[in-house]
Scaffold this motif. Structure first.
Motif, PDB file in Angstrom:
ATOM      1  N   LEU A  23       0.816  -1.213   0.000  1.00 45.33           N
ATOM      2  CA  LEU A  23       0.000   0.000   0.000  1.00 45.33           C
ATOM      3  C   LEU A  23       0.850   1.263   0.000  1.00 45.33           C
ATOM      4  CD1 LEU A  23      -2.882  -1.027   2.436  1.00 45.33           C
ATOM      5  CD2 LEU A  23      -2.935  -0.922  -0.063  1.00 45.33           C
ATOM      6  N   ILE A  24       1.947   1.263   0.754  1.00 43.68           N
ATOM      7  CA  ILE A  24       2.828   2.432   0.778  1.00 43.68           C
ATOM      8  C   ILE A  24       3.478   2.634  -0.588  1.00 43.68           C
ATOM      9  CG2 ILE A  24       4.984   3.343   1.730  1.00 43.68           C
ATOM     10  CD1 ILE A  24       4.181   2.118   4.424  1.00 43.68           C
ATOM     11  N   ALA A  25       3.943   1.526  -1.207  1.00 42.25           N
ATOM     12  CA  ALA A  25       4.549   1.634  -2.539  1.00 42.25           C
ATOM     13  C   ALA A  25       3.544   2.170  -3.547  1.00 42.25           C
ATOM     14  CB  ALA A  25       5.074   0.263  -2.977  1.00 42.25           C
ATOM     15  N   TRP A  26       2.325   1.683  -3.475  1.00 41.19           N
ATOM     16  CA  TRP A  26       1.268   2.139  -4.390  1.00 41.19           C
ATOM     17  C   TRP A  26       0.979   3.622  -4.191  1.00 41.19           C
ATOM     18  CZ3 TRP A  26      -4.070   2.936  -2.640  1.00 41.19           C
ATOM     19  CH2 TRP A  26      -4.945   3.264  -3.679  1.00 41.19           C
ATOM     20  N   LEU A  27       0.867   4.049  -2.934  1.00 42.51           N
ATOM     21  CA  LEU A  27       0.595   5.464  -2.644  1.00 42.51           C
ATOM     22  C   LEU A  27       1.735   6.356  -3.104  1.00 42.51           C
ATOM     23  CD1 LEU A  27      -1.057   5.164   0.884  1.00 42.51           C
ATOM     24  CD2 LEU A  27      -2.187   5.800  -1.263  1.00 42.51           C
ATOM     25  N   LEU A  28       2.978   5.887  -2.957  1.00 41.84           N
ATOM     26  CA  LEU A  28       4.126   6.676  -3.414  1.00 41.84           C
ATOM     27  C   LEU A  28       4.117   6.838  -4.933  1.00 41.84           C
ATOM     28  CD1 LEU A  28       7.022   5.349  -1.130  1.00 41.84           C
ATOM     29  CD2 LEU A  28       5.950   7.615  -1.087  1.00 41.84           C
ATOM     30  N   VAL A  29       3.765   5.774  -5.629  1.00 40.32           N
ATOM     31  CA  VAL A  29       3.670   5.860  -7.091  1.00 40.32           C
ATOM     32  C   VAL A  29       2.600   6.870  -7.493  1.00 40.32           C
ATOM     33  CG1 VAL A  29       3.013   4.591  -9.181  1.00 40.32           C
ATOM     34  CG2 VAL A  29       4.559   3.549  -7.512  1.00 40.32           C
ATOM     35  N   LEU A  30       1.434   6.800  -6.837  1.00 35.00           N
ATOM     36  CA  LEU A  30       0.368   7.766  -7.139  1.00 35.00           C
ATOM     37  C   LEU A  30       0.808   9.190  -6.819  1.00 35.00           C
ATOM     38  CD1 LEU A  30      -2.968   6.084  -5.943  1.00 35.00           C
ATOM     39  CD2 LEU A  30      -2.089   6.331  -8.258  1.00 35.00           C
ATOM     40  N   LEU A  31       1.526   9.369  -5.711  1.00 32.01           N
ATOM     41  CA  LEU A  31       1.990  10.704  -5.338  1.00 32.01           C
ATOM     42  C   LEU A  31       2.963  11.246  -6.380  1.00 32.01           C
ATOM     43  CD1 LEU A  31       2.110  12.997  -3.273  1.00 32.01           C
ATOM     44  CD2 LEU A  31       3.954  11.758  -2.105  1.00 32.01           C
ATOM     45  N   CYS A  32       3.881  10.413  -6.831  1.00 34.93           N
ATOM     46  CA  CYS A  32       4.828  10.840  -7.873  1.00 34.93           C
ATOM     47  C   CYS A  32       4.078  11.214  -9.151  1.00 34.93           C
ATOM     48  CB  CYS A  32       5.838   9.739  -8.161  1.00 34.93           C
ATOM     49  SG  CYS A  32       6.996   9.438  -6.804  1.00 34.93           S
ATOM     50  N   GLY A  33       3.090  10.402  -9.494  1.00 34.94           N
ATOM     51  CA  GLY A  33       2.289  10.713 -10.676  1.00 34.94           C
ATOM     52  C   GLY A  33       1.556  12.026 -10.535  1.00 34.94           C
ATOM     53  N   ALA A  34       1.014  12.287  -9.362  1.00 34.94           N
ATOM     54  CA  ALA A  34       0.296  13.545  -9.116  1.00 34.94           C
ATOM     55  C   ALA A  34       1.230  14.747  -9.218  1.00 34.94           C
ATOM     56  CB  ALA A  34      -0.371  13.505  -7.748  1.00 34.94           C
ATOM     57  N   GLY A 301      -1.389   7.020 -16.393  1.00 38.86           N
ATOM     58  CA  GLY A 301      -1.465   7.260 -17.833  1.00 38.86           C
ATOM     59  C   GLY A 301      -1.114   8.704 -18.178  1.00 38.86           C
ATOM     60  N   THR A 302      -1.703   9.641 -17.436  1.00 40.32           N
ATOM     61  CA  THR A 302      -1.427  11.063 -17.692  1.00 40.32           C
ATOM     62  C   THR A 302       0.025  11.402 -17.410  1.00 40.32           C
ATOM     63  OG1 THR A 302      -3.712  11.579 -17.028  1.00 40.32           O
ATOM     64  CG2 THR A 302      -2.162  13.410 -17.158  1.00 40.32           C
ATOM     65  N   ALA A 303       0.551  10.929 -16.285  1.00 39.63           N
ATOM     66  CA  ALA A 303       1.947  11.214 -15.931  1.00 39.63           C
ATOM     67  C   ALA A 303       2.903  10.617 -16.958  1.00 39.63           C
ATOM     68  CB  ALA A 303       2.249  10.675 -14.537  1.00 39.63           C
ATOM     69  N   SER A 304       2.611   9.432 -17.458  1.00 43.41           N
ATOM     70  CA  SER A 304       3.483   8.786 -18.445  1.00 43.41           C
ATOM     71  C   SER A 304       3.555   9.599 -19.726  1.00 43.41           C
ATOM     72  CB  SER A 304       2.982   7.370 -18.743  1.00 43.41           C
ATOM     73  OG  SER A 304       3.006   6.570 -17.583  1.00 43.41           O
ATOM     74  N   VAL A 305       2.414  10.094 -20.177  1.00 47.29           N
ATOM     75  CA  VAL A 305       2.402  10.927 -21.390  1.00 47.29           C
ATOM     76  C   VAL A 305       3.207  12.196 -21.162  1.00 47.29           C
ATOM     77  CG1 VAL A 305       0.944  12.297 -22.919  1.00 47.29           C
ATOM     78  CG2 VAL A 305       0.221  10.007 -22.239  1.00 47.29           C
ATOM     79  N   SER A 306       3.055  12.796 -20.002  1.00 44.56           N
ATOM     80  CA  SER A 306       3.799  14.015 -19.694  1.00 44.56           C
ATOM     81  C   SER A 306       5.303  13.763 -19.702  1.00 44.56           C
ATOM     82  CB  SER A 306       3.366  14.559 -18.335  1.00 44.56           C
ATOM     83  OG  SER A 306       4.089  15.724 -18.000  1.00 44.56           O
ATOM     84  N   LEU A 307       5.731  12.650 -19.127  1.00 47.67           N
ATOM     85  CA  LEU A 307       7.156  12.344 -19.076  1.00 47.67           C
ATOM     86  C   LEU A 307       7.722  12.033 -20.454  1.00 47.67           C
ATOM     87  CD1 LEU A 307       7.277  10.143 -15.831  1.00 47.67           C
ATOM     88  CD2 LEU A 307       8.139  12.477 -16.111  1.00 47.67           C
ATOM     89  N   SER A 394      -1.147  -0.161 -15.343  1.00 47.91           N
ATOM     90  CA  SER A 394      -1.134   0.249 -13.930  1.00 47.91           C
ATOM     91  C   SER A 394      -2.434  -0.127 -13.233  1.00 47.91           C
ATOM     92  CB  SER A 394      -0.887   1.753 -13.824  1.00 47.91           C
ATOM     93  OG  SER A 394      -1.864   2.486 -14.544  1.00 47.91           O
ATOM     94  N   ALA A 395      -3.571  -0.038 -13.945  1.00 46.62           N
ATOM     95  CA  ALA A 395      -4.843  -0.438 -13.340  1.00 46.62           C
ATOM     96  C   ALA A 395      -4.876  -1.934 -13.069  1.00 46.62           C
ATOM     97  CB  ALA A 395      -5.997  -0.037 -14.252  1.00 46.62           C
ATOM     98  N   ALA A 396      -4.365  -2.711 -14.019  1.00 42.29           N
ATOM     99  CA  ALA A 396      -4.339  -4.164 -13.828  1.00 42.29           C
ATOM    100  C   ALA A 396      -3.410  -4.554 -12.676  1.00 42.29           C
ATOM    101  CB  ALA A 396      -3.900  -4.844 -15.119  1.00 42.29           C
ATOM    102  N   LEU A 397      -2.242  -3.900 -12.583  1.00 38.49           N
ATOM    103  CA  LEU A 397      -1.316  -4.206 -11.495  1.00 38.49           C
ATOM    104  C   LEU A 397      -1.897  -3.789 -10.154  1.00 38.49           C
ATOM    105  CD1 LEU A 397       2.110  -3.218 -13.110  1.00 38.49           C
ATOM    106  CD2 LEU A 397       1.160  -5.506 -12.757  1.00 38.49           C
ATOM    107  N   ALA A 398      -2.622  -2.668 -10.131  1.00 40.32           N
ATOM    108  CA  ALA A 398      -3.277  -2.270  -8.886  1.00 40.32           C
ATOM    109  C   ALA A 398      -4.305  -3.315  -8.468  1.00 40.32           C
ATOM    110  CB  ALA A 398      -3.945  -0.908  -9.056  1.00 40.32           C
ATOM    111  N   THR A 399      -5.017  -3.872  -9.441  1.00 45.07           N
ATOM    112  CA  THR A 399      -5.988  -4.931  -9.139  1.00 45.07           C
ATOM    113  C   THR A 399      -5.295  -6.177  -8.612  1.00 45.07           C
ATOM    114  OG1 THR A 399      -7.425  -4.105 -10.904  1.00 45.07           O
ATOM    115  CG2 THR A 399      -7.835  -6.343 -10.114  1.00 45.07           C
ATOM    116  N   ARG A 400      -4.177  -6.521  -9.262  1.00 44.69           N
ATOM    117  CA  ARG A 400      -3.471  -7.756  -8.900  1.00 44.69           C
ATOM    118  C   ARG A 400      -2.812  -7.667  -7.522  1.00 44.69           C
ATOM    119  NH1 ARG A 400      -0.938 -10.930  -6.836  1.00 44.69           N
ATOM    120  NH2 ARG A 400       0.439 -12.582  -7.662  1.00 44.69           N
ATOM    121  N   TYR A 401      -2.232  -6.518  -7.172  1.00 45.47           N
ATOM    122  CA  TYR A 401      -1.428  -6.445  -5.952  1.00 45.47           C
ATOM    123  C   TYR A 401      -2.066  -5.620  -4.831  1.00 45.47           C
ATOM    124  CZ  TYR A 401       2.242  -8.516  -8.778  1.00 45.47           C
ATOM    125  OH  TYR A 401       2.952  -9.371  -9.575  1.00 45.47           O
ATOM    126  N   VAL A 402      -2.813  -4.573  -5.173  1.00 47.64           N
ATOM    127  CA  VAL A 402      -3.359  -3.692  -4.135  1.00 47.64           C
ATOM    128  C   VAL A 402      -4.689  -4.210  -3.606  1.00 47.64           C
ATOM    129  CG1 VAL A 402      -4.158  -1.348  -3.623  1.00 47.64           C
ATOM    130  CG2 VAL A 402      -2.156  -1.692  -5.081  1.00 47.64           C
TER     131      VAL A 402
END
Length: 800
Positions: A23-34, A301-307, A394-402
């Motif tokens: 959960l912490i890893a997932w939240l950190l990824v979302l925070l970086c994306g934001a 998805g949005t963050a990836s396009v931006s990068l 990312s949505a599929a991985l969130a489903t699989r692990y989160v």
């Protein structure tokens, strides 16, 4: 004493430490994306949908769309109130706009602020005047020029000419000033431009920022509104109102509308699907969990396009709304299929072993389909590909692990899922009887599509624009009032350096002068009228005679004229001083009073070198073919028909998209073949997808819809969504039994997808509605056809 296990027990729920890490890893990824999204620039210019490796004409077009004068031009209309109020508002608004330093050029017919520019032109008149040739300073040439100047003393311009008569008897300053007046400017009333067809004051302005810098364009537009509001604040209730149009307005309007619509669709779609999921799960907690993969997919998805691209196009952002329809499916599959485990806390393991491989294969087929878009030569299409892949993965991985960390046994409540499973069972039993009629209908749809052929794919780039018709009509009205070029035909001269570009501009201008003489052009605007090439300036200076020669010629020329040579001592002194002047350079002009003209018509090319734009004012006899013939062979000069080039680009764009879609489809088939290892199973999985696409296209053909690029993207989404349904039915077919929870998850996933894309189909953004109108019926057909071709699946049974 009881201890808490840090690791999960075999066959048990995840341990607290594993949950915390995931959960912490997932939240950190979302925070970086934001954080990335917060720094992202949102664009809306059409250049994102033009090729990144253009040919010469396409490069010229892209430069103009991104930073050319057309992309930076605002047109203002002031109507209502009295004529005096309109004129006062025009002058006051223009004054504030000039003081803001946000605009290169502001024209409203008011010459009060041009005194500095007039002084500069007067000081450099012999370098700028096209009449400065050797014959102009002979006795005969001087006599003709002085007579022409004297004849103008009785005209309204006489009061301006008279004070300078002793210093400029040949009228060079007046000649230059007349060339700088737009060829088709509006009439003047009370010192400002007024429409010839309506009680409306007019103004045209060019922003300093590039057309692609939408944040800066928005600031400039806000400054216009603020300046007008300040100018009319004391005029009472019947004060004039502002009309504002132009490409910057369209671009900012498109970006804001797309952002607003995307948020609106996300909120409405979220509420509608939330109600559906709440009814299905009967659990607010399950509802919240179901949206986590959706949020993850949109953010990543949005963050990836931006990068990858450095910015995100508005249409790509709007495309995020479409991801809701598919990414929520992953959560639905998990929350329903993981329930009912024999041992509490082990449902996630059973789902991982039994159903995750099928979901993973469906994800990979989607990635294969969209991967073709990533390698597109059109940045806008490549953005959609990157967004889709990053969002889905990312949505599929969130489903699989989160989700297993939050709901190890899925959603325990039944809600309406039992009824969905019963309905699905009825479809599984009944639809296989209709497989041959459905197949025949699909073949008929394919025949209709082939019969219509290219006529079906007739949309253009303009179909992606969310600018309403009313705004387009206002733009046309103001453009006609002002007499501004519509930018339909561009003439661009370029060179390796600024002097080469100016010399090529002069060569093109000489050809255009011939078209003006024949009436095919009312006139044109060129930067060389304020900045001739250094070679031309030297030639003009060299044409000036020495003082003794000029004095002798002047004495002969003024015989019998009311302007004796004895009065023209200042003229002799100015000519002698001009013979010692150095050519005006671009840097000299850039910081002067005419720098706005320079910045409007001359620019440094992104790839190196310089270019100038010749703005045409076509006459009634204008013929583009004769224009191109006249300029043919002129070094480094291009005539670009914007409409024709955009149409050509779009056809190339469409052709490339077709190829990429076919390559993506081939990659999907190859992947499925490798995984299934059976041509019969491969055929069974591909059949419903092919027929779903065919029937969707057939329906669009019957509706006489104009299909385009984004409809192709919609077809890819049908395959992406439908592959999950087909693979689950293949899984059920291989076991020979239809699991109730699997059927319920398929029904609910399809319902949310159809509703989501159905909402998008009624969007005000044409690009989004195009996708929705394809995917909503296509996804439903994919499910029904998957059930129809799953003829060996036994009736649904309820698992306890």
């Amino acid at each position: 004493m009881t201890t808490v296990n840090a690791a999960p027990q075999a066959g048990g729920p995840p341990g607290w430490r594993q949950r915390a890490v995931v959960l912490i890893a997932w939240l950190l990824v979302l925070l970086c994306g934001a954080v990335v999204i917060a720094r992202t620039q949102i664009g809306a210019d059409l250049s994102a949908f033009l090729p990144k490796s253009p040919d010469l004409r396409q490069r010229v077009l892209i430069e103009q769309l991104q930073s050319g004068v057309a992309s930076r031009t605002l047109m203002l209309g002031i109507e209502g109130g009295s004529a005096e109020q309109r004129a006062a508002a025009s002058r006051a608004t223009a004054k504030v706009m000039r003081e803001s330093q946000l605009f290169d050029l502001i024209q409203n017919g008011d010459v009060g602020d041009w005194s500095e520019a007039g002084t500069w032109v007067f000081q450099h008149r012999y370098q700028l005047s096209p009449a400065a040739v050797p014959g102009h300073f002979t006795a005969e040439g001087l006599r003709d020029a002085i007579n022409e100047t004297l004849s103008m003393l009785g005209t309204p311009a006489g009061n301006v000419i008279k004070p300078f008569l002793d210093r400029d008897p040949t009228g060079e300053t007046q000649r230059i000033a007349m060339e700088l007046v737009p060829a088709s400017s509006p009439r003047s009333e009370d010192g400002v431009w007024m429409s010839r067809s309506a009680p409306r004051a007019l103004m045209i302005a060019t922003t300093r920022a590039a057309g692609s810098d939408l944040d800066a364009q928005a600031v400039a537009i806000a400054k216009v509104h603020a300046a007008f509001e300040a100018a009319t604040r004391e005029m009472g209730e019947a004060k004039p109102k502002l009309l504002l149009s132009g490409p910057p307005v369209f671009s900012v309007m498109s970006r804001d509308k797309i952002k607003t619509e995307a948020i609106h669709l996300a909120i409405v779609g979220g509420i509608v699907m939330g109600v559906l999921l709440l009814l299905a799960f009967a659990s607010p907690r399950a509802l919240l969990i179901a949206f986590l993969p959706v949020a993850t997919g949109v953010v990543i998805g949005t963050a990836s396009v931006s990068l990858v691209f450095g910015s995100v196009h508005g249409l790509t952002l709007g495309f995020g709304s479409t991801l809701i329809g598919e990414t929520v499916d992953y959560a639905i599959y998990y929350l329903i299929q993981a329930r009912g485990a024999n041992v509490a806390g082990t449902g996630w393991q059973r789902w991982r072993d039994l159903n995750w491989p099928t979901v993973r294969l469906g994800l990979l087929t989607s990635v294969c389909g969209f991967a073709a878009l990533v390698f597109s030569g059109f940045p806008g299409l490549a953005q959609l590909g990157v967004f889709s892949i990053a969002g889905l993965v990312s949505a599929a991985l969130a489903t699989r692990y989160v989700l297993p960390m939050l709901a190890p046994d899925g959603a325990t409540g039944m809600g309406m899922r039992r009824y969905m499973a019963q309905l699905a069972g009825m479809l599984v039993r009944g639809l296989p009887r209709l497989r041959w009629p459905l197949a025949a209908l699909g073949v008929a749809a394919l025949g209709l599509v082939l019969w219509q052929g290219g006529h079906l794919w007739r949309a253009d780039l303009g179909a992606m624009s969310p600018v309403p018709k009313s705004a387009q009509q206002l733009d046309e009205m103001l453009r006609n009032d002002i007499g501004a070029s519509d930018g339909g035909v561009l003439v661009v001269a370029y060179g390796d350096d600024d002097q080469a570009a100016l010399q090529n501009t002069e060569a093109a201008a000489a050809k255009l002068d011939a078209l003006v003489d024949t009436g095919e052009l009312v006139g044109y605007e060129a930067v060389t009228r304020v900045l001739p090439s250094a070679a031309t300036q030297r030639a003009r200076i060299a044409s000036l005679p020495d003082a003794a020669t000029l004095q002798a010629s002047l004495a002969e020329a003024t015989k019998g004229l009311p302007l004796p040579a004895s009065r023209l001592g200042p003229f002799l002194a100015d000519v002698e001083a001009a013979r010692k002047q150095s050519p005006v350079q671009r840097a000299d002009l850039a910081g002067g009073p005419l720098g706005s003209v320079l910045n409007t018509l001359m620019y440094q090319r992104p790839g190196g070198g310089w270019a100038t734009l010749l703005v045409l004012h076509p006459g009634t006899k204008f013929d583009q073919g004769r224009l191109e013939a006249a300029l043919a062979g002129t070094t480094d000069v291009q005539v670009v028909d914007v409409g024709r080039e955009l149409a050509s680009l779009y056809q190339r764009y469409l052709h490339e998209a077709f190829v990429q879609v076919l390559l993506g489809a081939l990659a999907v088939v190859v992947l499925l073949g490798i995984y299934l290892r059976s041509w019969r199973r491969l055929l069974a999985v591909c059949q419903p997808l092919v027929f779903a696409v065919m029937l969707t296209l057939g329906g669009m053909a019957l509706a006489q819809a104009a299909l385009g690029i984004l409809h192709l993207v919609g077809l890819l989404l049908i395959v992406a969504v439908g592959s999950n349904y087909a693979l689950f039915f293949d899984q059920l077919r291989t076991t020979g039994r239809a699991d109730e929870d699997t059927l319920a998850s398929l029904m609910l996933a399809n319902l949310t997808t159809v509703v989501s894309f159905g909402l998008i189909a009624i969007s005000d953004i044409p690009a989004l509605s195009s996708i929705g109108r394809v995917v909503a019926p296509g996804a439903l057909l994919a499910l029904l056809l998957s059930a129809a071709f799953a003829r060996r699946v036994a009736p649904s049974v309820r698992r306890t």
